[in-house]
Design a protein around this motif. Structure first.
Motif, mmCIF file in Angstrom:
data_model
loop_
_atom_site.group_PDB
_atom_site.id
_atom_site.type_symbol
_atom_site.label_atom_id
_atom_site.label_comp_id
_atom_site.label_asym_id
_atom_site.label_seq_id
_atom_site.Cartn_x
_atom_site.Cartn_y
_atom_site.Cartn_z
ATOM 1 N N ALA A 104 0.829 -1.209 0.000
ATOM 2 C CA ALA A 104 0.000 0.000 0.000
ATOM 3 C C ALA A 104 0.861 1.256 0.000
ATOM 4 O O ALA A 104 0.541 2.241 -0.672
ATOM 5 C CB ALA A 104 -0.931 -0.015 1.208
ATOM 6 N N LEU A 105 1.964 1.233 0.738
ATOM 7 C CA LEU A 105 2.876 2.376 0.748
ATOM 8 C C LEU A 105 3.579 2.527 -0.600
ATOM 9 O O LEU A 105 3.745 3.637 -1.107
ATOM 10 C CB LEU A 105 3.919 2.216 1.854
ATOM 11 N N GLU A 106 3.972 1.405 -1.190
ATOM 12 C CA GLU A 106 4.716 1.434 -2.451
ATOM 13 C C GLU A 106 3.906 2.068 -3.565
ATOM 14 O O GLU A 106 4.434 2.824 -4.391
ATOM 15 C CB GLU A 106 5.125 0.011 -2.834
ATOM 16 N N ILE A 107 2.626 1.771 -3.620
ATOM 17 C CA ILE A 107 1.814 2.252 -4.740
ATOM 18 C C ILE A 107 1.343 3.692 -4.546
ATOM 19 O O ILE A 107 0.665 4.230 -5.416
ATOM 20 C CB ILE A 107 0.600 1.328 -4.983
ATOM 21 N N GLN A 108 1.717 4.302 -3.430
ATOM 22 C CA GLN A 108 1.387 5.715 -3.250
ATOM 23 C C GLN A 108 2.326 6.622 -4.028
ATOM 24 O O GLN A 108 1.992 7.777 -4.302
ATOM 25 C CB GLN A 108 1.429 6.081 -1.757
ATOM 26 N N PRO A 116 6.298 7.771 -10.329
ATOM 27 C CA PRO A 116 5.756 6.512 -10.864
ATOM 28 C C PRO A 116 5.972 5.354 -9.893
ATOM 29 O O PRO A 116 6.927 5.365 -9.106
ATOM 30 C CB PRO A 116 6.555 6.315 -12.151
ATOM 31 N N ILE A 117 5.099 4.392 -9.960
ATOM 32 C CA ILE A 117 5.214 3.219 -9.101
ATOM 33 C C ILE A 117 6.439 2.402 -9.519
ATOM 34 O O ILE A 117 6.698 2.206 -10.705
ATOM 35 C CB ILE A 117 3.945 2.352 -9.208
ATOM 36 N N ASP A 118 7.185 1.937 -8.524
ATOM 37 C CA ASP A 118 8.287 1.009 -8.776
ATOM 38 C C ASP A 118 7.674 -0.374 -8.987
ATOM 39 O O ASP A 118 7.310 -1.065 -8.035
ATOM 40 C CB ASP A 118 9.251 1.022 -7.588
ATOM 41 N N TRP A 149 6.327 -7.096 -3.305
ATOM 42 C CA TRP A 149 5.485 -7.034 -2.111
ATOM 43 C C TRP A 149 4.240 -7.892 -2.302
ATOM 44 O O TRP A 149 3.743 -8.499 -1.342
ATOM 45 C CB TRP A 149 5.096 -5.592 -1.797
ATOM 46 N N ILE A 150 3.724 -7.955 -3.525
ATOM 47 C CA ILE A 150 2.617 -8.882 -3.801
ATOM 48 C C ILE A 150 3.062 -10.307 -3.498
ATOM 49 O O ILE A 150 2.355 -11.075 -2.838
ATOM 50 C CB ILE A 150 2.157 -8.759 -5.266
ATOM 51 N N ALA A 151 4.249 -10.658 -3.967
ATOM 52 C CA ALA A 151 4.753 -12.018 -3.761
ATOM 53 C C ALA A 151 5.023 -12.309 -2.293
ATOM 54 O O ALA A 151 4.808 -13.435 -1.827
ATOM 55 C CB ALA A 151 6.026 -12.224 -4.579
ATOM 56 N N LEU A 162 -6.965 -1.536 -3.593
ATOM 57 C CA LEU A 162 -5.999 -0.536 -3.145
ATOM 58 C C LEU A 162 -5.481 0.263 -4.339
ATOM 59 O O LEU A 162 -5.200 1.454 -4.232
ATOM 60 C CB LEU A 162 -4.820 -1.209 -2.432
ATOM 61 N N LEU A 163 -5.372 -0.406 -5.476
ATOM 62 C CA LEU A 163 -4.867 0.240 -6.688
ATOM 63 C C LEU A 163 -5.938 1.072 -7.387
ATOM 64 O O LEU A 163 -5.663 2.177 -7.872
ATOM 65 C CB LEU A 163 -4.333 -0.827 -7.655
ATOM 66 N N ILE A 164 -7.146 0.535 -7.480
ATOM 67 C CA ILE A 164 -8.242 1.234 -8.161
ATOM 68 C C ILE A 164 -9.489 1.154 -7.275
ATOM 69 O O ILE A 164 -10.391 0.362 -7.521
ATOM 70 C CB ILE A 164 -8.506 0.657 -9.577
#
Length: 280
Positions: A11-15, A18-20, A27-29, A216-218
């Protein structure tokens, strides 16, 4: 119910923009592999990119760079598309794809994109229906790369033929099929693949985990809100199911692109839930 640490990091990463992509996919894995060391795999991608960098000529003509990337990934390292067990969930986890050197179009493309980014070679994902490609972002470069086919180079007419092979003439080819896919939607597609795989196996908890991260993404996606609500319902998490499904029913009439053929069934489920809950 506590939120997994990997979910919080995702959740922090996608804030960030551009997203890494690499870190977000790891993090999904990590939610499936709690002992996964994300930075070790980021370092592995860094090392791969450094090896590619050493092979690049002074003048980086796009086709030359693609040829070097293809040779390194598919001949030297032996990455390949997993045709034998395409729907193995491991094909959607970046750590497994790096370790096993096999994956599906989107995860192989993700590795390709991560290496290209590290060597400053602009590329973007292309989320065609049923298949995932990448394309170099240079003026006049109307070519596409298919990592699932060992980096085969395609032209727009080849992509059109590919779509026909997958779906037949039922889905007409349209120009928007070849537009770049933003990183956020690449992650949505990756998670949706996982969700569908787990649903096909009746593994509801990991399917729910995928659905929750998609939202969380959309967060405004009504189809994914509906799917999460139905998964909550199947798992006996009735309060959460009722909240999601009521929100879906409230908003669906204002989204004409939503297929509302399931509205009657969902309304019945909500009524059933309301009869069991004091408030919803």
């Amino acid at each position: 119910m506590s939120i997994p640490a990997a979910r919080q990091r995702f959740a922090l990463e996608i804030q960030s923009e551009p997203i890494d992509l690499g870190r977000a996919a790891l993090w999904i894995a990590q939610e499936a592999y709690p002992d996964l060391e994300v930075e070790e795999y980021v370092a592995a991608l860094d090392e791969m990119a450094a090896e590619v960098q050493e092979r690049l000529p002074p003048e980086r003509y796009p086709l030359r760079v693609i040829k070097i990337l293809n040779h390194y990934l598919f001949e030297d390292l032996g990455f390949r598309g997993n045709r034998e067990d395409y729907y193995d969930p491991r094909n959607s986890f970046l750590n497994e794809v790096i370790d096993r050197r096999t994956g599906i179009p989107i995860t192989l493309s993700l590795i390709y994109l991560e290496l290209a980014r590290r060597i400053d070679f602009p590329m973007a994902g292309v989320g065609m229906p049923g298949h995932f490609l990448i394309r170099p972002l240079f003026a006049g470069a109307e070519i596409f790369v298919d990592p699932f086919q060992q980096g085969e180079i395609l032209f727009p007419e080849d992509c059109q033929e590919l779509l026909s092979q997958i779906y037949g003439p039922g889905i007409p080819f349209q120009e928007h099929h070849l537009r770049p896919t933003p990183p956020r939607l690449i992650l949505v597609r990756l998670l949706n693949n996982l969700k569908q795989i787990y649903l096909s196996r009746a593994e509801l908890e990991p399917a729910l985990a995928a659905a929750e991260r998609i939202l969380l993404l959309i967060p405004e996606s009504l189809p994914h809100l509906r799917d999460r609500g139905l998964l909550y319902y199947q798992l006996g998490r009735w309060q959460q199911a009722c909240q999601d499904l009521k929100r879906y029913l409230k908003q669906a009439p204002f989204h004409p692109e939503i297929n509302r053929s399931d509205e009657h069934l969902i309304r019945e489920i909500v009524e059933r839930l309301e009869s069991h809950l004091d408030s919803c």
